[in-house]
Design a protein around this motif. Sequence first.
Motif, PDB file in Angstrom:
ATOM      1  N   LEU A  70       0.829  -1.208   0.000  1.00  0.00           N
ATOM      2  CA  LEU A  70       0.000   0.000   0.000  1.00  0.00           C
ATOM      3  C   LEU A  70       0.862   1.256   0.000  1.00  0.00           C
ATOM      4  CD1 LEU A  70      -2.769   1.351   0.172  1.00  0.00           C
ATOM      5  CD2 LEU A  70      -2.652   1.100   2.652  1.00  0.00           C
ATOM      6  N   ILE A  71       1.876   1.286   0.822  1.00  0.00           N
ATOM      7  CA  ILE A  71       2.782   2.442   0.870  1.00  0.00           C
ATOM      8  C   ILE A  71       3.462   2.633  -0.484  1.00  0.00           C
ATOM      9  CG2 ILE A  71       4.977   3.234   1.846  1.00  0.00           C
ATOM     10  CD1 ILE A  71       3.975   2.075   4.543  1.00  0.00           C
ATOM     11  N   HIS A  72       3.937   1.550  -1.063  1.00  0.00           N
ATOM     12  CA  HIS A  72       4.590   1.627  -2.376  1.00  0.00           C
ATOM     13  C   HIS A  72       3.601   2.142  -3.430  1.00  0.00           C
ATOM     14  CE1 HIS A  72       7.277   0.647  -5.652  1.00  0.00           C
ATOM     15  NE2 HIS A  72       6.281  -0.023  -6.237  1.00  0.00           N
ATOM     16  N   ALA A  73       2.396   1.610  -3.442  1.00  0.00           N
ATOM     17  CA  ALA A  73       1.397   2.018  -4.433  1.00  0.00           C
ATOM     18  C   ALA A  73       1.026   3.491  -4.274  1.00  0.00           C
ATOM     19  CB  ALA A  73       0.158   1.143  -4.309  1.00  0.00           C
ATOM     20  N   LEU A  74       0.889   3.954  -3.045  1.00  0.00           N
ATOM     21  CA  LEU A  74       0.563   5.367  -2.816  1.00  0.00           C
ATOM     22  C   LEU A  74       1.694   6.286  -3.253  1.00  0.00           C
ATOM     23  CD1 LEU A  74      -1.227   5.156   0.648  1.00  0.00           C
ATOM     24  CD2 LEU A  74      -2.277   5.735  -1.545  1.00  0.00           C
ATOM     25  N   LYS A  83       7.654  11.979  -2.234  1.00  0.00           N
ATOM     26  CA  LYS A  83       7.077  10.762  -1.684  1.00  0.00           C
ATOM     27  C   LYS A  83       6.225  11.080  -0.462  1.00  0.00           C
ATOM     28  CE  LYS A  83       9.342   7.890  -4.384  1.00  0.00           C
ATOM     29  NZ  LYS A  83       8.688   7.081  -5.367  1.00  0.00           N
ATOM     30  N   LEU A  84       5.114  10.378  -0.333  1.00  0.00           N
ATOM     31  CA  LEU A  84       4.294  10.492   0.879  1.00  0.00           C
ATOM     32  C   LEU A  84       4.976   9.799   2.051  1.00  0.00           C
ATOM     33  CD1 LEU A  84       0.655   9.798  -0.378  1.00  0.00           C
ATOM     34  CD2 LEU A  84       1.545  11.929   0.543  1.00  0.00           C
ATOM     35  N   PHE A  85       5.695   8.738   1.756  1.00  0.00           N
ATOM     36  CA  PHE A  85       6.332   7.918   2.779  1.00  0.00           C
ATOM     37  C   PHE A  85       7.822   7.767   2.487  1.00  0.00           C
ATOM     38  CE2 PHE A  85       1.906   6.586   2.309  1.00  0.00           C
ATOM     39  CZ  PHE A  85       1.450   6.753   3.603  1.00  0.00           C
ATOM     40  N   PRO A  86       8.622   8.822   2.683  1.00  0.00           N
ATOM     41  CA  PRO A  86      10.058   8.710   2.418  1.00  0.00           C
ATOM     42  C   PRO A  86      10.712   7.727   3.390  1.00  0.00           C
ATOM     43  CG  PRO A  86       9.530  10.838   3.414  1.00  0.00           C
ATOM     44  CD  PRO A  86       8.238  10.142   3.159  1.00  0.00           C
TER      45      PRO A  86
END
Length: 94
Positions: A70-74, A83-86
């Motif tokens: 999910l993190i990768h897809a977002l 990135k949203l999740f660096p």
Amino acid sequence: MTLTLNLSPELEQYLVQEANRHGLSVEAVVLQLLTNSALLKQKQVEAVNLLQSWIDDEDGLEQQETGEYLIHALDENRLSDRKLFPLEMKGITW
């Protein structure tokens, strides 16, 4: 089953108004309210049981893989390069 209830004047007035508004008897309105209440309670219990089953699920590896996907897809499906999740913030903000 037959029930005899002592209602407050306010509740009695409310039930009579609801019955008149829907063109039903007071007894039908009361039965409808009780049925709706019981169904709602049943749905709430089912929802709580479902959520609890998710909490009790012991497949942590699958949950971790799903979270990482999910993190990768977002992060991949964004219009900007930010990135949203660096990775440098993992464990700090997410």
